[in-house]
Design a protein around this motif. Structure first.
Motif, mmCIF file in Angstrom:
data_model
loop_
_atom_site.group_PDB
_atom_site.id
_atom_site.type_symbol
_atom_site.label_atom_id
_atom_site.label_comp_id
_atom_site.label_asym_id
_atom_site.label_seq_id
_atom_site.Cartn_x
_atom_site.Cartn_y
_atom_site.Cartn_z
ATOM 1 N N THR A 115 0.844 -1.196 0.000
ATOM 2 C CA THR A 115 0.000 0.000 0.000
ATOM 3 C C THR A 115 0.878 1.245 0.000
ATOM 4 O OG1 THR A 115 -0.134 0.002 2.415
ATOM 5 C CG2 THR A 115 -1.858 -1.195 1.213
ATOM 6 N N VAL A 116 0.229 2.376 -0.337
ATOM 7 C CA VAL A 116 0.906 3.677 -0.345
ATOM 8 C C VAL A 116 0.265 4.544 0.719
ATOM 9 C CG1 VAL A 116 1.550 5.691 -1.722
ATOM 10 C CG2 VAL A 116 1.365 3.445 -2.808
ATOM 11 N N GLY A 117 1.090 5.098 1.612
ATOM 12 C CA GLY A 117 0.580 5.916 2.695
ATOM 13 C C GLY A 117 0.248 7.335 2.257
ATOM 14 N N GLU A 118 -0.176 8.166 3.234
ATOM 15 C CA GLU A 118 -0.592 9.526 2.934
ATOM 16 C C GLU A 118 0.555 10.368 2.391
ATOM 17 O OE1 GLU A 118 -2.365 11.203 6.348
ATOM 18 O OE2 GLU A 118 -4.128 9.881 6.314
ATOM 19 N N ARG A 119 1.752 10.122 2.820
ATOM 20 C CA ARG A 119 2.904 10.895 2.352
ATOM 21 C C ARG A 119 3.668 10.161 1.257
ATOM 22 N NH1 ARG A 119 5.542 13.973 7.612
ATOM 23 N NH2 ARG A 119 3.582 14.900 8.356
ATOM 24 N N ASP A 120 2.949 9.349 0.483
ATOM 25 C CA ASP A 120 3.528 8.619 -0.650
ATOM 26 C C ASP A 120 4.651 7.679 -0.224
ATOM 27 O OD1 ASP A 120 1.773 10.132 -2.142
ATOM 28 O OD2 ASP A 120 3.282 11.622 -2.706
ATOM 29 N N VAL A 121 4.488 7.082 0.947
ATOM 30 C CA VAL A 121 5.482 6.145 1.458
ATOM 31 C C VAL A 121 4.916 4.733 1.341
ATOM 32 C CG1 VAL A 121 6.831 5.448 3.455
ATOM 33 C CG2 VAL A 121 6.419 7.875 3.016
ATOM 34 N N LEU A 158 2.022 0.126 -13.719
ATOM 35 C CA LEU A 158 0.990 -0.196 -12.746
ATOM 36 C C LEU A 158 0.459 1.084 -12.092
ATOM 37 C CD1 LEU A 158 2.690 -3.233 -10.959
ATOM 38 C CD2 LEU A 158 1.265 -3.242 -13.029
ATOM 39 N N VAL A 159 -0.792 0.998 -11.652
ATOM 40 C CA VAL A 159 -1.444 2.106 -10.951
ATOM 41 C C VAL A 159 -2.134 1.538 -9.724
ATOM 42 C CG1 VAL A 159 -3.203 3.903 -11.063
ATOM 43 C CG2 VAL A 159 -1.807 3.425 -13.068
ATOM 44 N N VAL A 160 -1.919 2.175 -8.579
ATOM 45 C CA VAL A 160 -2.633 1.805 -7.366
ATOM 46 C C VAL A 160 -3.529 2.981 -6.984
ATOM 47 C CG1 VAL A 160 -0.689 2.582 -5.921
ATOM 48 C CG2 VAL A 160 -2.445 1.082 -4.957
ATOM 49 N N GLU A 161 -4.831 2.679 -6.849
ATOM 50 C CA GLU A 161 -5.826 3.701 -6.518
ATOM 51 C C GLU A 161 -6.792 3.121 -5.501
ATOM 52 O OE1 GLU A 161 -9.010 6.695 -8.782
ATOM 53 O OE2 GLU A 161 -7.989 5.097 -9.887
ATOM 54 N N GLU A 162 -6.896 3.805 -4.358
ATOM 55 C CA GLU A 162 -7.755 3.349 -3.260
ATOM 56 C C GLU A 162 -7.424 1.919 -2.870
ATOM 57 O OE1 GLU A 162 -11.778 3.938 -4.416
ATOM 58 O OE2 GLU A 162 -11.639 6.135 -4.358
ATOM 59 N N GLY A 163 -6.128 1.579 -2.865
ATOM 60 C CA GLY A 163 -5.678 0.270 -2.419
ATOM 61 C C GLY A 163 -5.763 -0.829 -3.445
ATOM 62 N N GLU A 164 -6.282 -0.532 -4.653
ATOM 63 C CA GLU A 164 -6.421 -1.543 -5.693
ATOM 64 C C GLU A 164 -5.360 -1.323 -6.765
ATOM 65 O OE1 GLU A 164 -10.318 -1.590 -7.269
ATOM 66 O OE2 GLU A 164 -11.293 -2.106 -5.360
ATOM 67 N N TRP A 165 -4.679 -2.437 -7.140
ATOM 68 C CA TRP A 165 -3.630 -2.386 -8.152
ATOM 69 C C TRP A 165 -4.202 -2.785 -9.509
ATOM 70 C CZ3 TRP A 165 1.518 -0.960 -7.513
ATOM 71 C CH2 TRP A 165 1.927 -0.744 -6.188
ATOM 72 N N ARG A 166 -3.790 -2.025 -10.547
ATOM 73 C CA ARG A 166 -4.204 -2.344 -11.915
ATOM 74 C C ARG A 166 -3.018 -2.117 -12.851
ATOM 75 N NH1 ARG A 166 -8.886 -0.007 -9.817
ATOM 76 N NH2 ARG A 166 -10.797 -1.256 -10.107
ATOM 77 N N ALA A 167 -3.018 -2.875 -13.942
ATOM 78 C CA ALA A 167 -1.995 -2.699 -14.982
ATOM 79 C C ALA A 167 -2.561 -1.771 -16.051
ATOM 80 C CB ALA A 167 -1.602 -4.042 -15.590
ATOM 81 N N GLU A 168 -1.922 -0.616 -16.234
ATOM 82 C CA GLU A 168 -2.391 0.357 -17.221
ATOM 83 C C GLU A 168 -1.815 0.072 -18.601
ATOM 84 O OE1 GLU A 168 -2.974 5.234 -17.465
ATOM 85 O OE2 GLU A 168 -1.508 4.362 -16.108
#
Length: 514
Positions: A440-446, A500-510
């Motif tokens: 996952t990615v945190g609020e500060r992009d960590v 790849l893109v992660v949005e709202e905790g979901e990973w997708r291949a763009e």
């Protein structure tokens, strides 16, 4: 020097505002504050804007500071000229020989209208009544020796008395108190002001020999204007040929095939008239009018030039696109006119037959005629942040997305090189760390942990290299459409590269790099 001829001038105050209101989809209200800007300076403004302190020559920020509700409109000389052309044609119905000085200002010799209508003042008032009946109120008219004097006489006319007549021989007296800036020559006016010459009368009082010695023939010409000796006669235009066609349906028709059939003769006449002037149409304006006043207007492009069948096809396609739109009743009329023309010689067929490009165009146009406007499309790269939205399908013949649109600022967009494979709908994937937990990615992009495994279509691939995250944030001001995501580039153990893109905790291949 030849004596000035009597000229009748018609001046339309704030014409750029009038032209904008005439062509706008939603015209501004009569009491709206509107200003037209060129190079960030006011070039025209409505009376409501002037009432709040807006003036010509003001900077945009100063004008908006005085009038926060000011509607900003970009200057468009083509729009001004296009809207003014039918007005001049209406004037020419009463008196031929009109000269367009510029959009919003025209002149003609006063002798003919004055003799026919019983005097110069009567002729000027006749034109004002004519234009007022056409919906152009506030027009000023004047008659004077020469176009230059008549123009400034019209500008000095009052709203309650819109006609001003400068008697023959009195042009110099009328012009004498006007500022030297009236000559509209900044360099010449600035120099004269430094020399202490501030009015046209002061300039006219200078000996013409001294003016010629100091400023040459240019100065002599301006000296003559200041003295009211404008020897340049009215130069009437040659009216352009009538290239448009209109078809009225009584009773109104509802079936597209009926309307297209009714347009065939008009389309053939339209193309034949263009051919008679050695022209072809490359952009076509089609205006559909409904039984209840509905209006649909569109400009159609063509990769080559229109023929009669192409014109009919555009009318049919516009009807198809508006079938679920504005028309709740039948179509009462169709208007077609060329928006852009070109010399026919530029579109002549080659001496030894059509080239490959012409054969391709002919084949695609025939397929498009059978399948409809969007039946044949070409892919182009457009602007945007997401790869799927940058894939733009343009109907054959339409203008493609320009490089300027792609170069607009798109914070968060992916720089070149772009993936070779872009999925129309991003594919769900899984990205886990070495312990099997989802990354996952945190609020500060960590990141919660380094990516270690990529799961795609039931296969587990070890991630050998990765880069990111790169944040994408758009429409933060709209809670319903706001999006925030992060991009990653990963390389699996087999050498495959993924976007790849992660949005709202979901990973997708763009997309995927080949």
């Amino acid at each position: 020097m030849q004596a000035p001829t009597r000229s009748l001038v018609l001046w339309f105050p704030d014409w750029p505002i009038t032209a904008f209101a005439h062509e706008a989809t939603t015209p501004p209200k009569p009491d709206a504050a509107v200003a037209v800007f060129a190079n960030n300076l006011v070039v025209a403004c409505s009376w409501a804007a002037r009432a709040q302190g807006v003036r010509r020559g003001q900077k945009r920020r100063d004008a908006q500071a005085l009038c926060p509700t000011l509607q900003v409109v970009a200057a468009d000389p083509v729009r001004d000229a296009r809207a003014f052309a039918p007005v001049v044609a209406r004037i020419e119905e009463r008196a031929p020989g009109v000269q367009i000085v510029r959009p919003g200002l025209c002149a003609l010799r006063s002798r003919g209208p004055a003799r026919y209508y019983g005097g110069e003042a009567e002729a000027a008032r006749m034109f004002i009544r004519l234009l007022d009946d056409e919906g152009f109120s506030g027009v000023r008219a004047s008659v004077a020796d020469g176009v230059f004097t008549a123009e400034h006489a019209a500008r000095s006319a009052a709203a309650d008395d819109p006609v001003r007549i400068v008697a023959p021989g009195d042009a110099g007296v009328f012009l004498a108190p006007l500022s030297i800036a009236t000559l509209d020559d900044d360099e010449f006016g600035s120099l004269l002001s430094r020399l202490g010459v501030h009015t046209l009368g002061a300039l006219a009082a200078l000996p013409v020999e001294r003016v010629r010695e100091r400023f040459g023939e240019r100065g002599v010409r301006l000296h003559a204007l200041a003295a009211g000796l404008d020897s340049q006669p009215v130069q009437p235009r040659t009216p352009p040929p009538e290239l448009h066609r209109e078809v009225a349906f009584e009773p109104p028709l509802e079936l597209a095939d009926q309307i297209a059939f009714g347009m065939r003769v008009a389309a053939e006449e339209f193309i034949a008239q263009l051919g008679a002037h050695d022209l072809v149409c490359t952009e076509l304006r089609v205006v559909l009018t409904g039984e209840r006043g509905e209006r649909s207007e569109r400009v159609w492009l063509h990769p080559g030039s229109f023929d009669a069948a192409g014109v009919v096809d555009r009318v049919r396609w516009q009807l198809a696109e508006d079938a679920q739109g504005i028309f709740g009743s039948g179509v009462a009329g169709v208007h077609i006119e060329p928006e852009a023309v070109d010399a026919a010689a530029h579109h002549a067929k080659g001496l030894f037959g059509a080239g490959p490009d012409e054969r391709v165009h002919h084949a695609l146009s025939r397929v498009q005629a059978m399948l409809g406007h969007r039946g044949v499309v070409t892919p182009v790269i457009g602007g945007g942040r997401w790869l799927a939205e940058r894939q733009v399908l343009v109907p054959w013949g339409d203008r493609a997305i320009t490089a300027k649109d792609r170069a607009r600022p798109w914070p968060g967009s992916l720089p070149d090189p772009l993936p070779a494979v872009v999925y129309p709908e991003p594919r769900p994937v899984g990205v886990t760390d070495i312990a099997g937990a989802s990354v996952t990615v945190g609020e500060r992009d960590v990141l919660s942990a380094p990516p270690a495994v990529l799961e795609t279509a039931g296969q587990r691939r070890r991630i050998s290299e990765w880069a990111g995250p790169w944040p994408i944030s758009e429409r933060g001001w709209d809670p319903l459409r706001a999006r925030r995501a992060h991009r990653f580039q990963v390389v699996d153990a087999d050498g495959g590269a993924w976007l790849l893109v992660v949005e709202e905790g979901e990973w997708r291949a763009e997309g995927r790099y080949d």
